[in-house]
Design an enzyme around this catalytic site. Structure first.
Site, PDB file in Angstrom:
ATOM      1  N   CYS A  58       0.844  -1.197   0.000  1.00 46.74           N
ATOM      2  CA  CYS A  58       0.000   0.000   0.000  1.00 46.74           C
ATOM      3  C   CYS A  58       0.882   1.251   0.000  1.00 46.74           C
ATOM      4  CB  CYS A  58      -0.968  -0.048   1.177  1.00 46.74           C
ATOM      5  SG  CYS A  58      -2.209   1.268   1.177  1.00 46.74           S
ATOM      6  N   ASP A 115     -10.548  -3.075  -5.495  1.00 47.49           N
ATOM      7  CA  ASP A 115      -9.565  -2.117  -4.987  1.00 47.49           C
ATOM      8  C   ASP A 115      -9.764  -0.775  -5.677  1.00 47.49           C
ATOM      9  OD1 ASP A 115      -7.382  -0.707  -4.119  1.00 47.49           O
ATOM     10  OD2 ASP A 115      -5.927  -2.307  -4.479  1.00 47.49           O
ATOM     11  N   HIS A 172      -8.442  -4.476  -1.346  1.00 46.48           N
ATOM     12  CA  HIS A 172      -7.233  -3.732  -1.016  1.00 46.48           C
ATOM     13  C   HIS A 172      -6.800  -4.083   0.409  1.00 46.48           C
ATOM     14  CE1 HIS A 172      -4.442  -0.316  -1.353  1.00 46.48           C
ATOM     15  NE2 HIS A 172      -4.675  -0.151  -0.051  1.00 46.48           N
TER      16      HIS A 172
END
Length: 247
Positions: free
Chosen positions: A133, A181, A213
């Site tokens: 991320c 996501d 995600h």
């Protein structure tokens, strides 16, 4: 952008159970978590750049230890100088204000300290990096083996990466993408593919269905689809490093 900025899905998730085996230390003023392989070799290193939950998150430490168990010396720095975003952020937390203090001007120098330490203090021959991320942006920004920085990169559900940053990479890059996501949706994944095709550098993008995600770090392992995707994404990273390190 090749991925959108962090949002709510970047701090929501499930804490995993397990016993960590690494240790905490300090490198030129940067707090780090380090984990050694069984043979204590530091020839091949993995710089672990975390999501916004940070290096004290058990899930991240367990992943770092797993990379060590696969033969790599792992260094995971505190990217946020003691100011990570709490898991499942409490009411009243100002995410926008937090972002202001944690951009490239703050993060790049921390990455530089770690890379210099891995090269000079520990004498690592090759450095791979994983970015989950938030951390993905800084793998991309430092994926420059020609400058003695990161040799091989891996990203899972990346955020905040710009097209220009992606266009500038000089080393092999692999990506794990989630079906659901909105930070790295289909159009951003395709944009990234189009950029990577033009660079003449080895790349790989694996797409994991039925997950969201954050699955590679914070997903609920009670869901078999998430557990399978998390394990597969981890092995994708390990195989990518073995291929490009030649070890």
């Amino acid at each position: 952008m090749s991925s959108h900025p962090p949002a709510a899905c970047c701090y929501q998730g499930v804490k995993h159970d397990g016993k960590t085996t690494g240790s905490f230390s300090t490198l030129n003023g940067v707090e780090i978590y380090i984990s050694y392989p069984a043979n204590k070799s530091v020839d091949y290193a993995v710089l672990f750049l975390t999501d916004i939950i940070g290096y004290r998150f058990t899930n991240a430490q367990l992943l770092a230890d797993q990379f060590a168990a696969n033969g790599y010396f792992v260094m995971m720095p505190d990217l946020f100088c003691g100011d990570p975003v709490p898991l499942n952020r409490p009411d009243g937390f100002n995410m926008q204000e937090w972002k202001k203090g944690h951009g490239p001007l703050a993060i790049d120098p921390i990455v530089d300290v770690c890379l210099a330490g891995l090269r000079n203090k520990y004498g690592c021959k090759k450095i791979g990096a994983v970015g989950y991320c938030f951390g993905a942006k800084y793998v991309v920004r430092h994926l420059h083996p020609d400058k003695g920085e990161i040799d091989v990169g891996y990203l899972a559900h990346p955020s905040f990466v710009t097209p220009d940053e992606l266009k500038s990479i000089k080393g092999p890059l692999a990506i794990s993408a989630a079906e659901n996501d909105h930070i790295f949706p289909a159009e951003k994944r395709h944009e990234s593919e189009d950029i990577l095709k033009t660079l003449g550098i080895p790349y790989q993008i694996n797409y994991y269905g039925g997950v969201e995600h954050g699955f590679a770090v914070r997903g609920s392992l009670n869901r078999r689809s998430v557990q399978f995707a998390k394990e597969s994404a981890f092995m994708q990273a390990v195989q990518w490093f073995k291929e490009h390190f030649g070890n």
